[in-house]
Structure formats: C-alpha cells, structure tokens
Scaffold this motif. Structure first.
Motif, PDB file in Angstrom:
ATOM      1  N   SER A 142      70.143  23.184  42.206  1.00  0.00           N
ATOM      2  CA  SER A 142      70.711  22.884  43.523  1.00  0.00           C
ATOM      3  C   SER A 142      69.581  22.678  44.522  1.00  0.00           C
ATOM      4  CB  SER A 142      71.632  24.009  43.993  1.00  0.00           C
ATOM      5  OG  SER A 142      70.889  25.177  44.300  1.00  0.00           O
ATOM      6  N   SER A 143      69.907  22.074  45.643  1.00  0.00           N
ATOM      7  CA  SER A 143      68.912  21.829  46.689  1.00  0.00           C
ATOM      8  C   SER A 143      69.567  21.974  48.055  1.00  0.00           C
ATOM      9  CB  SER A 143      68.305  20.427  46.540  1.00  0.00           C
ATOM     10  OG  SER A 143      69.302  19.434  46.695  1.00  0.00           O
ATOM     11  N   ARG A 144      68.739  22.085  49.080  1.00  0.00           N
ATOM     12  CA  ARG A 144      69.252  22.131  50.448  1.00  0.00           C
ATOM     13  C   ARG A 144      68.412  21.220  51.332  1.00  0.00           C
ATOM     14  NH1 ARG A 144      66.272  24.325  54.906  1.00  0.00           N
ATOM     15  NH2 ARG A 144      67.170  26.380  55.181  1.00  0.00           N
ATOM     16  N   PRO A 145      69.037  20.608  52.357  1.00  0.00           N
ATOM     17  CA  PRO A 145      68.289  19.693  53.220  1.00  0.00           C
ATOM     18  C   PRO A 145      67.299  20.446  54.094  1.00  0.00           C
ATOM     19  CG  PRO A 145      70.493  20.054  54.091  1.00  0.00           C
ATOM     20  CD  PRO A 145      70.453  20.727  52.757  1.00  0.00           C
ATOM     21  N   ILE A 146      66.213  19.771  54.434  1.00  0.00           N
ATOM     22  CA  ILE A 146      65.219  20.325  55.343  1.00  0.00           C
ATOM     23  C   ILE A 146      65.443  19.733  56.723  1.00  0.00           C
ATOM     24  CG2 ILE A 146      62.758  20.526  55.852  1.00  0.00           C
ATOM     25  CD1 ILE A 146      63.845  22.235  53.490  1.00  0.00           C
ATOM     26  N   ILE A 204      76.875  21.452  49.381  1.00  0.00           N
ATOM     27  CA  ILE A 204      75.611  21.724  48.688  1.00  0.00           C
ATOM     28  C   ILE A 204      75.469  20.761  47.513  1.00  0.00           C
ATOM     29  CG2 ILE A 204      74.262  23.436  47.431  1.00  0.00           C
ATOM     30  CD1 ILE A 204      75.930  25.587  48.912  1.00  0.00           C
ATOM     31  N   ASN A 205      74.393  20.023  47.482  1.00  0.00           N
ATOM     32  CA  ASN A 205      74.125  19.116  46.366  1.00  0.00           C
ATOM     33  C   ASN A 205      73.601  19.916  45.175  1.00  0.00           C
ATOM     34  OD1 ASN A 205      74.823  16.673  47.685  1.00  0.00           O
ATOM     35  ND2 ASN A 205      72.849  16.649  48.723  1.00  0.00           N
ATOM     36  N   CYS A 206      74.223  19.707  44.026  1.00  0.00           N
ATOM     37  CA  CYS A 206      73.815  20.447  42.842  1.00  0.00           C
ATOM     38  C   CYS A 206      74.185  19.657  41.591  1.00  0.00           C
ATOM     39  CB  CYS A 206      74.470  21.834  42.804  1.00  0.00           C
ATOM     40  SG  CYS A 206      76.264  21.825  42.895  1.00  0.00           S
ATOM     41  N   SER A 207      73.708  20.133  40.461  1.00  0.00           N
ATOM     42  CA  SER A 207      74.027  19.474  39.193  1.00  0.00           C
ATOM     43  C   SER A 207      74.134  20.515  38.095  1.00  0.00           C
ATOM     44  CB  SER A 207      72.970  18.428  38.828  1.00  0.00           C
ATOM     45  OG  SER A 207      71.744  19.050  38.502  1.00  0.00           O
ATOM     46  N   MET A 208      74.962  20.204  37.099  1.00  0.00           N
ATOM     47  CA  MET A 208      75.104  21.020  35.902  1.00  0.00           C
ATOM     48  C   MET A 208      75.062  20.094  34.700  1.00  0.00           C
ATOM     49  SD  MET A 208      78.098  23.740  36.935  1.00  0.00           S
ATOM     50  CE  MET A 208      77.907  24.861  38.328  1.00  0.00           C
ATOM     51  N   VAL A 209      74.112  20.319  33.826  1.00  0.00           N
ATOM     52  CA  VAL A 209      73.972  19.500  32.620  1.00  0.00           C
ATOM     53  C   VAL A 209      74.242  20.388  31.417  1.00  0.00           C
ATOM     54  CG1 VAL A 209      72.458  18.043  31.235  1.00  0.00           C
ATOM     55  CG2 VAL A 209      72.279  18.010  33.744  1.00  0.00           C
ATOM     56  N   ILE A 210      75.305  20.069  30.689  1.00  0.00           N
ATOM     57  CA  ILE A 210      75.695  20.829  29.510  1.00  0.00           C
ATOM     58  C   ILE A 210      75.245  20.066  28.272  1.00  0.00           C
ATOM     59  CG2 ILE A 210      77.630  21.786  28.199  1.00  0.00           C
ATOM     60  CD1 ILE A 210      79.176  21.848  30.901  1.00  0.00           C
ATOM     61  N   ASN A 211      74.368  20.684  27.520  1.00  0.00           N
ATOM     62  CA  ASN A 211      73.845  20.069  26.296  1.00  0.00           C
ATOM     63  C   ASN A 211      74.506  20.748  25.098  1.00  0.00           C
ATOM     64  OD1 ASN A 211      72.359  18.830  24.304  1.00  0.00           O
ATOM     65  ND2 ASN A 211      70.403  19.089  25.341  1.00  0.00           N
ATOM     66  N   VAL A 212      75.462  20.055  24.497  1.00  0.00           N
ATOM     67  CA  VAL A 212      76.216  20.632  23.388  1.00  0.00           C
ATOM     68  C   VAL A 212      75.411  20.492  22.104  1.00  0.00           C
ATOM     69  CG1 VAL A 212      78.376  20.581  22.077  1.00  0.00           C
ATOM     70  CG2 VAL A 212      78.380  20.000  24.523  1.00  0.00           C
ATOM     71  N   VAL A 249      66.319  24.696  45.358  1.00  0.00           N
ATOM     72  CA  VAL A 249      66.574  26.102  45.661  1.00  0.00           C
ATOM     73  C   VAL A 249      66.841  26.908  44.395  1.00  0.00           C
ATOM     74  CG1 VAL A 249      68.165  27.698  46.820  1.00  0.00           C
ATOM     75  CG2 VAL A 249      67.421  25.619  47.981  1.00  0.00           C
ATOM     76  N   TYR A 250      67.685  26.394  43.521  1.00  0.00           N
ATOM     77  CA  TYR A 250      68.089  27.128  42.319  1.00  0.00           C
ATOM     78  C   TYR A 250      67.881  26.236  41.110  1.00  0.00           C
ATOM     79  CZ  TYR A 250      71.167  29.950  39.251  1.00  0.00           C
ATOM     80  OH  TYR A 250      71.694  30.728  38.237  1.00  0.00           O
ATOM     81  N   ASN A 251      67.162  26.757  40.133  1.00  0.00           N
ATOM     82  CA  ASN A 251      66.897  25.995  38.906  1.00  0.00           C
ATOM     83  C   ASN A 251      66.945  26.978  37.744  1.00  0.00           C
ATOM     84  OD1 ASN A 251      66.087  24.271  36.903  1.00  0.00           O
ATOM     85  ND2 ASN A 251      64.172  23.658  37.870  1.00  0.00           N
ATOM     86  N   TYR A 252      67.997  26.904  36.947  1.00  0.00           N
ATOM     87  CA  TYR A 252      68.206  27.917  35.916  1.00  0.00           C
ATOM     88  C   TYR A 252      68.641  27.262  34.613  1.00  0.00           C
ATOM     89  CZ  TYR A 252      69.760  32.283  33.741  1.00  0.00           C
ATOM     90  OH  TYR A 252      69.913  33.360  32.905  1.00  0.00           O
ATOM     91  N   ASN A 253      67.978  27.652  33.537  1.00  0.00           N
ATOM     92  CA  ASN A 253      68.327  27.157  32.205  1.00  0.00           C
ATOM     93  C   ASN A 253      69.052  28.261  31.455  1.00  0.00           C
ATOM     94  OD1 ASN A 253      68.537  25.801  29.798  1.00  0.00           O
ATOM     95  ND2 ASN A 253      66.376  25.949  29.270  1.00  0.00           N
ATOM     96  N   ASP A 254      70.364  28.117  31.329  1.00  0.00           N
ATOM     97  CA  ASP A 254      71.205  29.097  30.641  1.00  0.00           C
ATOM     98  C   ASP A 254      71.310  28.675  29.177  1.00  0.00           C
ATOM     99  OD1 ASP A 254      73.189  30.866  29.808  1.00  0.00           O
ATOM    100  OD2 ASP A 254      74.166  30.851  31.763  1.00  0.00           O
TER     101      ASP A 254
END
Length: 295
Positions: free
Chosen positions: A91-95, A67-75, A104-109
């Motif tokens: 994250s994303s999924r292929p079509i 699964i292709n995804c990314s996490m960006v931590i902004n300190v 698919v998933y986009n969340y700002n924690d």
C-alpha cells in the motif's frame, strides 16, 4: 421539497458508505500448470469486489481519499476447492502537495492456504471466524488501514491494528499456518503482536514523524524534510537495541529502503554520514543500497 430531501438522503448515503480502499487484486496461477481455469478469474473478480466494496470502518472516505493498495495471490497448487498460495500485499499514501506516493506497507505472506468454491459468498464478520480466505485478506486490510493511519497521526491506526489483532486471535482455531505463536517470528501473529507491543512503540512513532514531519514538508522545505527523515530513522535505534534484527524492522525497510536511498541522495546537501552509519547498523540487509547513497 420532497425531491430535494430524497436527493440529500441519497448523497448522505453515498458519503456515509464510501469505501476505504482502491485495491488491485491479481490471481496468478502459472505454477499450477492450469492458469486458464476459469476459477482463477472468478476468484480474482470476487476478491476485488470483496476488498473494495466491504465497509471496513465507520468513517467516510472520499474517492480521492481511498488508500491505493494491491494484493497479488500466487497460487502454487490447486486441487478441487483447496488452494496453496502466497500473498504479496502493498500500500502507499500520497505525499502532501506532490504527485508522489510513498510506500507504507509491503508484506509477503508465504503461508496462504485456503478453501474456495467458485461463486461462494464472501462476507467479513468482525467478531467471528468465517474462513482462512476471509481472515487473511481482512487481516491485511486492517494492517493497511492501521499503517496508513499511523502515517497521518501519532498512533492514528490503533483501532484498525486492534481489529487485525482480533482477527489473528479468533483465527487461531484454524490449523492454518501464520496465526499462532508457534508459527515463528515471521508470521501474521508475530507481525501484529510486535506492532502492538510497547517494546516496538518507536516503530509507530517513526511512521508518523517520517511522513508528517519529513516527507510531507518537503514541498515547503526539502532541507528541513530531509533532516526530519534522518531524525525519524534515528529513533529506530531504540528498537534495534532491545530487539536487534527484528522482523518488524525488516518489514519496515522492505517498504522504505528504496525511498530512503533516494531521499538521502537527492535534494539539498545535509550531513547524512551519521544516518548511513545508523542504517547499516539497524538494517544491514540493505547495506548495498546504503552504499549507493550519494551526498
């Protein structure tokens, strides 16, 4: 013969323990005024290895299935071994039968505060709290796995979402923000609690119907796929009627609004007037995008 058996054992091990994610982790520390501190690069490297090399499930994932995804931590702040940060996860999924990847998933924690000593061991324990750093990242890994699973099979991500809920439950012993009911309607607790609630069951069925019945059939019949996307979105009216302006709905449309605008604007002509009316009711925060839909 012995060499063949050894080779087969090696190949079996590689397949059995292939990891699930292809995740890019970035640590940004400009707000600290000391972004060149080597601890940030060390943290970035260790977290990249932790997320990508941990075996999160008991299933085999081929390299192309990661699964292709990314996490960006902004300190925002850093003092000794204490970090105050935010975390953007996507994250994303292929079509099917295309080169397109669907978000698919986009969340700002926004409440990601943790303690980290350079080169400390990072180990995930599925049943026991280790640290807020481990808990937050592991929680979002299972959210990624769960949402991805739901997009391929009806409620297909249940086992992973249950693990995200388990992490939320055992992390409540910490005083950190985001793990408790009293932390508000936009917390990690609220996110997984709502997603696992029968009240929001149409959110999960929409994830399946939108992707499998809609986007994945567009290579064969773009008109049929477009109609199924509209049908899937109309199911969200049930959620809106019971929980208007819910946070879970906002998370869904944060990931999907641009894509929905493009899908409804492009391709063969279908009646999207009713769909636009529905979108304006259930996702008014994106009304400008719905106005930009051309048909």
């Amino acid at each position: 013969m012995r060499k063949i058996l050894v080779l087969l054992a090696f190949l079996f091990t590689v397949v059995s323990f292939s990891q699930e994610l292809n995740c890019t982790v970035n640590v940004i520390a400009q707000q600290t005024g000391n972004e060149n501190n080597v601890v940030f690069k060390t943290l970035e490297k260790q977290l990249t290895e932790f997320v990508n090399n941990t075996q999160w499930t008991n299933k085999s994932f081929g390299q192309q299935e990661r699964i292709n995804c990314s996490m960006v931590i902004n300190v925002r702040e850093y003092s000794n071994d204490l970090f105050s940060a935010s975390l953007q996860v996507s994250s994303s999924r292929p079509i099917y039968n295309s080169t397109y990847s669907s978000p698919v998933y986009n969340y700002n924690d926004k409440d990601f505060n943790f303690q980290y000593l350079e080169f400390q061991n990072l180990v995930y324990n599925p049943i026991q709290f280790e640290s807020n750093l481990i808990s937050v990242l592991s929680f979002h890994v299972y959210m990624i796995l769960g949402m991805d699973g739901d997009s391929f099979a009806l409620n297909g991500g249940t086992e992973y979402l249950k693990q995200a809920q388990t992490i939320a439950n055992y992390s409540q012993q910490l005083n950190g923000q985001g793990w408790k009911l009293e932390d508000g309607l936009q917390s990690r607790f609220a996110l997984i609690d709502n997603l696992m609630s029968p009240t929001f069951k149409e959110m999960r069925s929409t994830m399946y119907n939108y992707h499998i019945g809609g986007l994945d059939v567009m290579s064969e019949s773009s008109k049929k796929g477009k109609a199924q996307v509209i049908s899937a979105l109309s199911e969200l009216q049930k959620v809106h009627r019971s929980r208007p302006n819910s946070y879970l709905m906002r998370v869904f449309f944060d990931a999907k609004s641009d894509e929905i605008m493009d899908v409804l604007s492009g391709g063969p002509s279908v009646n999207v007037t009713e769909a636009i009316d529905i979108l304006n009711r259930i996702a008014p925060m994106h009304s400008q995008k719905w106005r930009n839909i051309k048909f």
